[in-house]
Design a protein around this motif. Sequence first.
Motif, PDB file in Angstrom:
ATOM      1  N   VAL A 288       0.858  -1.183   0.000  1.00 36.34           N
ATOM      2  CA  VAL A 288       0.000   0.000   0.000  1.00 36.34           C
ATOM      3  C   VAL A 288       0.895   1.234   0.000  1.00 36.34           C
ATOM      4  O   VAL A 288       1.730   1.403   0.885  1.00 36.34           O
ATOM      5  CB  VAL A 288      -0.948   0.017   1.224  1.00 36.34           C
ATOM      6  CG1 VAL A 288      -1.804   1.270   1.221  1.00 36.34           C
ATOM      7  CG2 VAL A 288      -1.820  -1.237   1.234  1.00 36.34           C
ATOM      8  N   VAL A 289       0.702   2.080  -1.015  1.00 35.60           N
ATOM      9  CA  VAL A 289       1.489   3.296  -1.192  1.00 35.60           C
ATOM     10  C   VAL A 289       0.563   4.489  -0.943  1.00 35.60           C
ATOM     11  O   VAL A 289      -0.455   4.627  -1.618  1.00 35.60           O
ATOM     12  CB  VAL A 289       2.076   3.375  -2.624  1.00 35.60           C
ATOM     13  CG1 VAL A 289       2.904   4.633  -2.795  1.00 35.60           C
ATOM     14  CG2 VAL A 289       2.883   2.124  -2.945  1.00 35.60           C
ATOM     15  N   VAL A 290       0.922   5.327   0.046  1.00 33.79           N
ATOM     16  CA  VAL A 290       0.097   6.488   0.387  1.00 33.79           C
ATOM     17  C   VAL A 290       0.986   7.728   0.401  1.00 33.79           C
ATOM     18  O   VAL A 290       2.031   7.742   1.038  1.00 33.79           O
ATOM     19  CB  VAL A 290      -0.573   6.328   1.768  1.00 33.79           C
ATOM     20  CG1 VAL A 290      -1.388   7.567   2.132  1.00 33.79           C
ATOM     21  CG2 VAL A 290      -1.450   5.080   1.805  1.00 33.79           C
ATOM     22  N   GLY A 291       0.532   8.755  -0.320  1.00 33.45           N
ATOM     23  CA  GLY A 291       1.282  10.001  -0.364  1.00 33.45           C
ATOM     24  C   GLY A 291       0.415  11.174   0.060  1.00 33.45           C
ATOM     25  O   GLY A 291      -0.808  11.141  -0.078  1.00 33.45           O
ATOM     26  N   GLU A 292       1.078  12.223   0.553  1.00 29.64           N
ATOM     27  CA  GLU A 292       0.384  13.453   0.976  1.00 29.64           C
ATOM     28  C   GLU A 292       0.244  14.368  -0.237  1.00 29.64           C
ATOM     29  O   GLU A 292       1.226  14.698  -0.897  1.00 29.64           O
ATOM     30  CB  GLU A 292       1.194  14.147   2.074  1.00 29.64           C
ATOM     31  CG  GLU A 292       0.586  15.428   2.574  1.00 29.64           C
ATOM     32  CD  GLU A 292      -0.617  15.225   3.477  1.00 29.64           C
ATOM     33  OE1 GLU A 292      -1.453  16.141   3.536  1.00 29.64           O
ATOM     34  OE2 GLU A 292      -0.718  14.168   4.121  1.00 29.64           O
TER      35      GLU A 292
ATOM     36  N   LYS B 211       0.102  -7.541  -4.935  1.00 32.18           N
ATOM     37  CA  LYS B 211      -0.733  -6.497  -5.501  1.00 32.18           C
ATOM     38  C   LYS B 211      -0.326  -5.155  -4.908  1.00 32.18           C
ATOM     39  O   LYS B 211       0.178  -5.087  -3.790  1.00 32.18           O
ATOM     40  CB  LYS B 211      -2.211  -6.749  -5.213  1.00 32.18           C
ATOM     41  CG  LYS B 211      -2.774  -7.931  -5.961  1.00 32.18           C
ATOM     42  CD  LYS B 211      -2.759  -7.635  -7.436  1.00 32.18           C
ATOM     43  CE  LYS B 211      -3.380  -8.737  -8.253  1.00 32.18           C
ATOM     44  NZ  LYS B 211      -3.230  -8.492  -9.682  1.00 32.18           N
ATOM     45  N   VAL B 212      -0.553  -4.079  -5.650  1.00 35.80           N
ATOM     46  CA  VAL B 212      -0.244  -2.733  -5.174  1.00 35.80           C
ATOM     47  C   VAL B 212      -1.539  -1.947  -5.063  1.00 35.80           C
ATOM     48  O   VAL B 212      -2.358  -1.948  -5.986  1.00 35.80           O
ATOM     49  CB  VAL B 212       0.732  -2.008  -6.131  1.00 35.80           C
ATOM     50  CG1 VAL B 212       0.945  -0.566  -5.698  1.00 35.80           C
ATOM     51  CG2 VAL B 212       2.064  -2.751  -6.186  1.00 35.80           C
ATOM     52  N   ALA B 213      -1.739  -1.310  -3.930  1.00 35.36           N
ATOM     53  CA  ALA B 213      -2.878  -0.432  -3.706  1.00 35.36           C
ATOM     54  C   ALA B 213      -2.346   0.980  -3.478  1.00 35.36           C
ATOM     55  O   ALA B 213      -1.226   1.162  -3.002  1.00 35.36           O
ATOM     56  CB  ALA B 213      -3.690  -0.899  -2.500  1.00 35.36           C
ATOM     57  N   TRP B 214      -3.168   1.960  -3.788  1.00 37.39           N
ATOM     58  CA  TRP B 214      -2.762   3.350  -3.695  1.00 37.39           C
ATOM     59  C   TRP B 214      -3.693   4.103  -2.757  1.00 37.39           C
ATOM     60  O   TRP B 214      -4.858   3.770  -2.626  1.00 37.39           O
ATOM     61  CB  TRP B 214      -2.824   4.021  -5.066  1.00 37.39           C
ATOM     62  CG  TRP B 214      -1.902   3.410  -6.064  1.00 37.39           C
ATOM     63  CD1 TRP B 214      -2.186   2.400  -6.930  1.00 37.39           C
ATOM     64  CD2 TRP B 214      -0.539   3.766  -6.301  1.00 37.39           C
ATOM     65  NE1 TRP B 214      -1.083   2.108  -7.692  1.00 37.39           N
ATOM     66  CE2 TRP B 214      -0.063   2.937  -7.323  1.00 37.39           C
ATOM     67  CE3 TRP B 214       0.319   4.704  -5.742  1.00 37.39           C
ATOM     68  CZ2 TRP B 214       1.235   3.017  -7.809  1.00 37.39           C
ATOM     69  CZ3 TRP B 214       1.610   4.781  -6.232  1.00 37.39           C
ATOM     70  CH2 TRP B 214       2.057   3.949  -7.251  1.00 37.39           C
ATOM     71  N   GLY B 215      -3.169   5.136  -2.164  1.00 33.85           N
ATOM     72  CA  GLY B 215      -3.975   6.008  -1.333  1.00 33.85           C
ATOM     73  C   GLY B 215      -3.314   7.367  -1.224  1.00 33.85           C
ATOM     74  O   GLY B 215      -2.156   7.548  -1.608  1.00 33.85           O
ATOM     75  N   VAL B 216      -4.085   8.315  -0.710  1.00 31.54           N
ATOM     76  CA  VAL B 216      -3.567   9.662  -0.499  1.00 31.54           C
ATOM     77  C   VAL B 216      -4.068  10.174   0.840  1.00 31.54           C
ATOM     78  O   VAL B 216      -5.063   9.705   1.377  1.00 31.54           O
ATOM     79  CB  VAL B 216      -4.010  10.637  -1.624  1.00 31.54           C
ATOM     80  CG1 VAL B 216      -3.397  10.249  -2.947  1.00 31.54           C
ATOM     81  CG2 VAL B 216      -5.514  10.717  -1.728  1.00 31.54           C
ATOM     82  N   SER B 217      -3.343  11.156   1.362  1.00 27.50           N
ATOM     83  CA  SER B 217      -3.824  11.875   2.534  1.00 27.50           C
ATOM     84  C   SER B 217      -3.784  13.358   2.189  1.00 27.50           C
ATOM     85  O   SER B 217      -2.932  13.815   1.430  1.00 27.50           O
ATOM     86  CB  SER B 217      -2.975  11.556   3.772  1.00 27.50           C
ATOM     87  OG  SER B 217      -1.626  11.861   3.547  1.00 27.50           O
ATOM     88  N   LEU B 218      -4.747  14.071   2.746  1.00 25.96           N
ATOM     89  CA  LEU B 218      -4.865  15.495   2.488  1.00 25.96           C
ATOM     90  C   LEU B 218      -5.581  16.131   3.663  1.00 25.96           C
ATOM     91  O   LEU B 218      -6.700  15.728   3.992  1.00 25.96           O
ATOM     92  CB  LEU B 218      -5.637  15.752   1.182  1.00 25.96           C
ATOM     93  CG  LEU B 218      -5.928  17.207   0.819  1.00 25.96           C
ATOM     94  CD1 LEU B 218      -4.641  17.996   0.661  1.00 25.96           C
ATOM     95  CD2 LEU B 218      -6.742  17.258  -0.461  1.00 25.96           C
ATOM     96  N   ASP B 219      -4.923  17.067   4.307  1.00 23.27           N
ATOM     97  CA  ASP B 219      -5.524  17.823   5.403  1.00 23.27           C
ATOM     98  C   ASP B 219      -6.096  16.900   6.490  1.00 23.27           C
ATOM     99  O   ASP B 219      -7.193  17.107   6.977  1.00 23.27           O
ATOM    100  CB  ASP B 219      -6.603  18.757   4.845  1.00 23.27           C
ATOM    101  CG  ASP B 219      -6.973  19.848   5.835  1.00 23.27           C
ATOM    102  OD1 ASP B 219      -6.118  20.219   6.658  1.00 23.27           O
ATOM    103  OD2 ASP B 219      -8.132  20.323   5.779  1.00 23.27           O
ATOM    104  N   GLY B 220      -5.340  15.839   6.808  1.00 20.44           N
ATOM    105  CA  GLY B 220      -5.759  14.911   7.865  1.00 20.44           C
ATOM    106  C   GLY B 220      -6.725  13.831   7.414  1.00 20.44           C
ATOM    107  O   GLY B 220      -7.108  12.968   8.203  1.00 20.44           O
TER     108      GLY B 220
END
Length: 188
Positions: free
Chosen positions: A56-60, A104-113
């Motif tokens: 799981v890849v998560v970026g701001e 498998k690769v999953a994606w996510g993002v974070s923004l303003d908490g």
Amino acid sequence: MRSTQGPGPRRFGRPGGWQQADVPDASDAAEWFAGRLPDDWFTGPATVEVDREEIVVVGELPPVESADSGSEAAIDGRISRFRETTRGDRMRIADEAERRYGRKVAWGVSLDGHKTLFTHLAVPVMTRLRQPERKVLDTLVDAGVARSRSDALMWTVRLAGQHSEQWLAELRDAMAKVDELRADGPQI
């Protein structure tokens, strides 16, 4: 004992001592993604979490710059825009990573908490429970906390994870040390 799948001694189980199917080493996944991801996607390095089935890849994301920057609608819009405009590139990167790491690769993002995960795995896990444990799950279902025993089990695992994160981190560190000692040991 030699493996029938290639040269070298046969190794049993996976690192950490559990007898699971061998999967490619993904200890360098964070570094690989750091080098592979476009520099303008996130405000800093992405976090990369790896388990046996998924990465799981998560970026701001950069903040929304408008009068309504903190509104739910502005945040949802920024996340939707990122998801749509990067879809093709994310799929190509995921394909490369899946070939390299066998997950498998999953994606996510974070923004303003706010953290949003895009399509990610929900892996079935089989367990056998005795009556006292089943009663706990049934109580959660009967009280309306969970819709089913499966949901109740997921709820209790999340709760346990939240309240024991420090202990789990120490346990992961200890398992990593054991893996290092095994690798440094004599090769039979």
